[in-house]
Design a protein around this motif. Sequence first.
Motif, PDB file in Angstrom:
ATOM      1  N   PHE A 204     -25.617  -3.563  13.306  1.00  0.00           N
ATOM      2  CA  PHE A 204     -26.373  -4.584  14.032  1.00  0.00           C
ATOM      3  C   PHE A 204     -25.425  -5.497  14.809  1.00  0.00           C
ATOM      4  CE2 PHE A 204     -28.380  -8.929  13.757  1.00  0.00           C
ATOM      5  CZ  PHE A 204     -29.269  -8.718  14.806  1.00  0.00           C
TER       6      PHE A 204
ATOM      7  N   CYS B 141     -29.060  -8.739  20.481  1.00  0.00           N
ATOM      8  CA  CYS B 141     -30.429  -8.761  19.948  1.00  0.00           C
ATOM      9  C   CYS B 141     -31.300  -9.763  20.702  1.00  0.00           C
ATOM     10  CB  CYS B 141     -30.383  -9.111  18.466  1.00  0.00           C
ATOM     11  SG  CYS B 141     -32.006  -9.123  17.712  1.00  0.00           S
ATOM     12  N   ILE B 142     -32.532  -9.331  21.042  1.00  0.00           N
ATOM     13  CA  ILE B 142     -33.478 -10.236  21.709  1.00  0.00           C
ATOM     14  C   ILE B 142     -34.610 -10.629  20.752  1.00  0.00           C
ATOM     15  CG2 ILE B 142     -32.972  -9.441  24.062  1.00  0.00           C
ATOM     16  CD1 ILE B 142     -35.448  -7.606  23.836  1.00  0.00           C
ATOM     17  N   HIS B 143     -34.471 -10.287  19.473  1.00  0.00           N
ATOM     18  CA  HIS B 143     -35.387 -10.710  18.412  1.00  0.00           C
ATOM     19  C   HIS B 143     -36.828 -10.283  18.671  1.00  0.00           C
ATOM     20  CE1 HIS B 143     -31.862 -12.873  17.151  1.00  0.00           C
ATOM     21  NE2 HIS B 143     -31.808 -13.424  18.362  1.00  0.00           N
TER      22      HIS B 143
ATOM     23  N   ALA C  75     -38.360  -7.681  17.285  1.00  0.00           N
ATOM     24  CA  ALA C  75     -38.933  -7.146  16.033  1.00  0.00           C
ATOM     25  C   ALA C  75     -39.417  -5.697  16.132  1.00  0.00           C
ATOM     26  CB  ALA C  75     -40.068  -8.030  15.508  1.00  0.00           C
ATOM     27  N   ALA C  76     -39.053  -5.005  17.196  1.00  0.00           N
ATOM     28  CA  ALA C  76     -39.448  -3.584  17.287  1.00  0.00           C
ATOM     29  C   ALA C  76     -38.854  -2.794  16.123  1.00  0.00           C
ATOM     30  CB  ALA C  76     -38.989  -3.006  18.617  1.00  0.00           C
ATOM     31  N   CYS C  77     -37.647  -3.142  15.705  1.00  0.00           N
ATOM     32  CA  CYS C  77     -36.991  -2.467  14.575  1.00  0.00           C
ATOM     33  C   CYS C  77     -37.788  -2.671  13.291  1.00  0.00           C
ATOM     34  CB  CYS C  77     -35.571  -2.983  14.407  1.00  0.00           C
ATOM     35  SG  CYS C  77     -35.485  -4.784  14.351  1.00  0.00           S
TER      36      CYS C  77
ATOM     37  N   TRP D  51     -35.152 -12.016   8.391  1.00  0.00           N
ATOM     38  CA  TRP D  51     -35.467 -12.969   9.461  1.00  0.00           C
ATOM     39  C   TRP D  51     -35.366 -14.390   8.924  1.00  0.00           C
ATOM     40  CZ3 TRP D  51     -36.678 -11.029  14.308  1.00  0.00           C
ATOM     41  CH2 TRP D  51     -36.900  -9.648  14.367  1.00  0.00           C
TER      42      TRP D  51
ATOM     43  N   THR E 203     -32.587  -2.601  23.120  1.00  0.00           N
ATOM     44  CA  THR E 203     -31.260  -3.007  23.597  1.00  0.00           C
ATOM     45  C   THR E 203     -30.201  -2.209  22.819  1.00  0.00           C
ATOM     46  OG1 THR E 203     -30.858  -4.709  21.951  1.00  0.00           O
ATOM     47  CG2 THR E 203     -32.209  -5.337  23.855  1.00  0.00           C
TER      48      THR E 203
ATOM     49  N   ALA F 251     -28.564  -3.488  20.424  1.00  0.00           N
ATOM     50  CA  ALA F 251     -28.306  -4.298  19.225  1.00  0.00           C
ATOM     51  C   ALA F 251     -28.156  -3.437  17.978  1.00  0.00           C
ATOM     52  CB  ALA F 251     -29.435  -5.300  19.038  1.00  0.00           C
ATOM     53  N   LEU F 252     -28.763  -2.247  17.979  1.00  0.00           N
ATOM     54  CA  LEU F 252     -28.627  -1.345  16.831  1.00  0.00           C
ATOM     55  C   LEU F 252     -27.980  -0.048  17.295  1.00  0.00           C
ATOM     56  CD1 LEU F 252     -32.119  -1.848  15.148  1.00  0.00           C
ATOM     57  CD2 LEU F 252     -29.932  -2.716  14.326  1.00  0.00           C
TER      58      LEU F 252
END
Length: 331
Positions: free
Chosen positions: A254, A259-261, A263-265, A276, A310, A312-313
């Motif tokens: 991560f 990350c744009i937060h 929550a798709a993950c 969170w 993104t 982010a992961l």
Amino acid sequence: MPSDIHSHTNNAGFFEIRMESIGGLGANLAGKMLAEAGVLKLGFNGSNFSSYGSEKKGSPVKTFVRFAAAETEIRSSSPIEEPHVVAVFHESLLRTQNCIVGLESHGVLIVNTAKSPDDIRVLTGLKSGVVLCVDALQIALEEKSRVNTAMLGALCRIIDFLDPEAVKTVISETLGRKYPTLAAANLRTFDRGFREGSISLYPAETNGDVYEPFVHPIPDLGYDSQALGGAIINPGNSITRDLSASRQGFLPAFSQEACIHCAACDEVCPDMCFVWNAKQDSRGRTFQYLQGIDYQYCKGCLRCIQACPTDALTTIRETDTYATDHRVRHQ
Ligand code: SF4
Ligand code: SF4
């Protein structure tokens, strides 16, 4: 190791192999192919079966293979408790269960790992015997195959009454029938599993003993100790649940910066690994902010990576301490 099966069988006349694995790594199929090669191609008597709980990717699996000379009947179908060889398909299992229990003092431990035999000896507490470390996962990645055929190669390297060509013939017949395009890759994987890896011998002080006898697990609660009325006094909970052994060598990394937060993950994660916290933005509005991943519950399915819009992961190969160093605990 013996070149003749007679020279290393136990009192019952059996040579016994136990594979420790998790669902999805192909130990069940490896056991079937090994037994088929021994019986149909090499003329031994043999038996093979697996033991597992829920048929789920990631759950623990044990596969057993018994061989005996042609004149010795195999009348036992009990799990193998005192094996000559233990093959561990997933290094994390060494941390979560006693894979070497019952292994005789001259036994062989084969592990799918990038570590050295000395490291594995320390990790398992093995006192004596042979340790063969083969990076089956890396081989499988490079050959676009599975770890099970690399582990079969390692098994044939160490058990010299098993003719590798016989096992390769069975691999060709089995995979060629079901997955013709995979047969060639798996044969290359077998060859590399046979050739690669490092072996160390740790001499035993005694001769042929089982240094850690198999102990049958006794359940905490039985018919004479169950609470009255069948009350469950220690209800199932997720605090002690550890899914790290379910990962097949990869996990999501991560990056907070990317990350744009969104929550798709979190929406696709089956094990609620994402942690969170409420935070305030520059205008003082409260929003949910992704802190990171609680790796204790992550089984490495990597669905979150596909869902993330993104970078982010990202997928990384799991190293020894990554999960513990980067774990963000649920509050
Ligand atoms: S890989 Fe991602 S989606 Fe799968 S369990 Fe781990 S955190 Fe959840
Ligand atoms: S999907 Fe990606 S960007 Fe969205 S919250 Fe999860 S890690 Fe962050």
